[in-house]
Design an enzyme around this catalytic site. Structure first.
Site, mmCIF file in Angstrom:
data_model
loop_
_atom_site.group_PDB
_atom_site.id
_atom_site.type_symbol
_atom_site.label_atom_id
_atom_site.label_comp_id
_atom_site.label_asym_id
_atom_site.label_seq_id
_atom_site.Cartn_x
_atom_site.Cartn_y
_atom_site.Cartn_z
ATOM 1 N N ARG A 168 3.434 7.579 -7.270
ATOM 2 C CA ARG A 168 2.325 7.631 -6.187
ATOM 3 C C ARG A 168 1.770 8.915 -5.997
ATOM 4 O O ARG A 168 0.792 9.300 -5.169
ATOM 5 C CB ARG A 168 2.519 7.052 -4.793
ATOM 6 N N ARG A 225 -5.470 -9.145 5.126
ATOM 7 C CA ARG A 225 -4.329 -9.389 4.118
ATOM 8 C C ARG A 225 -3.348 -10.221 5.214
ATOM 9 O O ARG A 225 -2.977 -9.653 6.177
ATOM 10 C CB ARG A 225 -4.001 -8.237 3.630
HETATM 11 P P1 AMP Z 1 2.242 -0.442 -0.408
HETATM 12 O O1 AMP Z 1 2.951 -1.840 -0.113
HETATM 13 O O2 AMP Z 1 2.456 -0.308 -1.992
HETATM 14 O O3 AMP Z 1 0.933 -0.626 0.171
HETATM 15 O O4 AMP Z 1 3.252 0.489 0.475
HETATM 16 C C1 AMP Z 1 3.441 0.647 1.577
HETATM 17 C C2 AMP Z 1 4.144 1.899 1.883
HETATM 18 O O5 AMP Z 1 5.274 2.113 1.496
HETATM 19 C C3 AMP Z 1 3.323 2.972 1.663
HETATM 20 O O6 AMP Z 1 2.152 3.285 2.829
HETATM 21 C C4 AMP Z 1 4.353 4.220 1.616
HETATM 22 O O7 AMP Z 1 4.731 4.541 3.181
HETATM 23 C C5 AMP Z 1 5.589 3.697 1.094
HETATM 24 N N1 AMP Z 1 5.449 3.720 -0.276
HETATM 25 C C6 AMP Z 1 5.304 2.790 -1.167
HETATM 26 N N2 AMP Z 1 5.432 3.345 -2.351
HETATM 27 C C7 AMP Z 1 5.731 4.694 -2.337
HETATM 28 C C8 AMP Z 1 5.997 5.642 -3.269
HETATM 29 N N3 AMP Z 1 5.813 5.499 -4.788
HETATM 30 N N4 AMP Z 1 6.251 6.949 -2.549
HETATM 31 C C9 AMP Z 1 6.428 7.012 -1.226
HETATM 32 N N5 AMP Z 1 6.053 6.228 -0.505
HETATM 33 C C10 AMP Z 1 5.781 4.927 -1.003
#
Ligand code: AMP
Length: 214
Positions: free
Chosen positions: A88, A127
């Site tokens: 990310r 969602r």
């Molecule tokens: P997501 O479900 O992919 O939208 O991720 C939800 C939250 O998890 C994000 O807003 C971040 O706080 C954390 N997160 C997910 N993937 C990462 C990553 N690769 N690096 C850092 N934080 C992450």
């Protein structure tokens, strides 16, 4: 086969990634799901990650890098993996390259999914996720047959705590600042493809499938 799926929050990485992984017999590693599981199990990592997630910020690189390395070499990843939500930022992408080299692995497809900010906002605010199996629904675009109940397993549906308007706009900012530079990082790579994710779910899936089948 190993795939990286990346793009802004709400673009459909989770839904499409799960389907692709199932079709191609590889493990779906969704970093957000791994972190949410750690938060609900109250592990040390989960306790550290929670405040960042609630604020829509990125969890620190050391936590997510360790977590992903364990998973790409685990037994269930022998046929390959689909990374959704990792890397990310550029530091995570560099760390991923190092760990791939260390374990003799390579990425076959880096797929960037894109959609307009308006579409992302509409998708994120409607969602719904199953608390039991994690399957995703949308209040308007793919509502469950029975309100509040998962069609697949009967589990109850919830709205993610970071899917509020305030946290969504923070997540989109974090994406623009920290994740979108991955387009430069991977853009010239011969395994890179871009898919228009603004269309309906089936059409987007067909485009992804075409990329993976080559
Ligand atoms: P997501 O479900 O992919 O939208 O991720 C939800 C939250 O998890 C994000 O807003 C971040 O706080 C954390 N997160 C997910 N993937 C990462 C990553 N690769 N690096 C850092 N934080 C992450």
């Amino acid at each position: 086969m190993n795939i990286i799926l990346f793009g802004p929050p709400g673009v459909g990485k989770g839904t499409q990634g799960a389907k692709l992984a199932e079709q191609f017999g590889i493990v779906h590693l969704a970093m957000g799901d791994l972190l949410r599981a750690a938060v609900s199990e109250k592990t040390e990592l989960g306790l550290k990650a929670k405040a960042f997630m609630d604020a829509g910020k990125l969890v620190t690189d050391d936590l997510v890098i360790g977590l992903i390395e364990e998973r790409i070499i685990a037994d269930d990843a022998v046929n390959g993996f689909l990374l959704d939500g990792f890397p990310r930022n550029v530091a995570q992408a560099v760390a991923l390259n190092e760990m791939l080299e260390k374990h003799g692995l390579k990425i076959d497809h880096v797929i960037f999914m894109d959609a307009s900010k308006e579409a992302l906002l509409q998708r994120l605010t409607g969602r719904l996720t199953c608390s039991a199996c994690g399957f995703g629904f949308h209040r308007h675009y793919s509502p469950p047959k029975i309100e509040g109940q998962c069609d697949k397993c009967g589990g109850s549906l919830y709205q993610r705590t970071d899917d509020t308007e305030e946290v969504i706009s923070q997540r989109l900012e974090v994406y623009a600042d920290q994740t979108s530079p991955l387009l430069d990082f991977y853009g010239d790579d011969n395994v890179f493809s871009k898919v228009d994710a603004e269309a309906g779910m089936d059409e987007v899936y067909a485009s992804l499938e075409r990329v993976v089948k080559g």
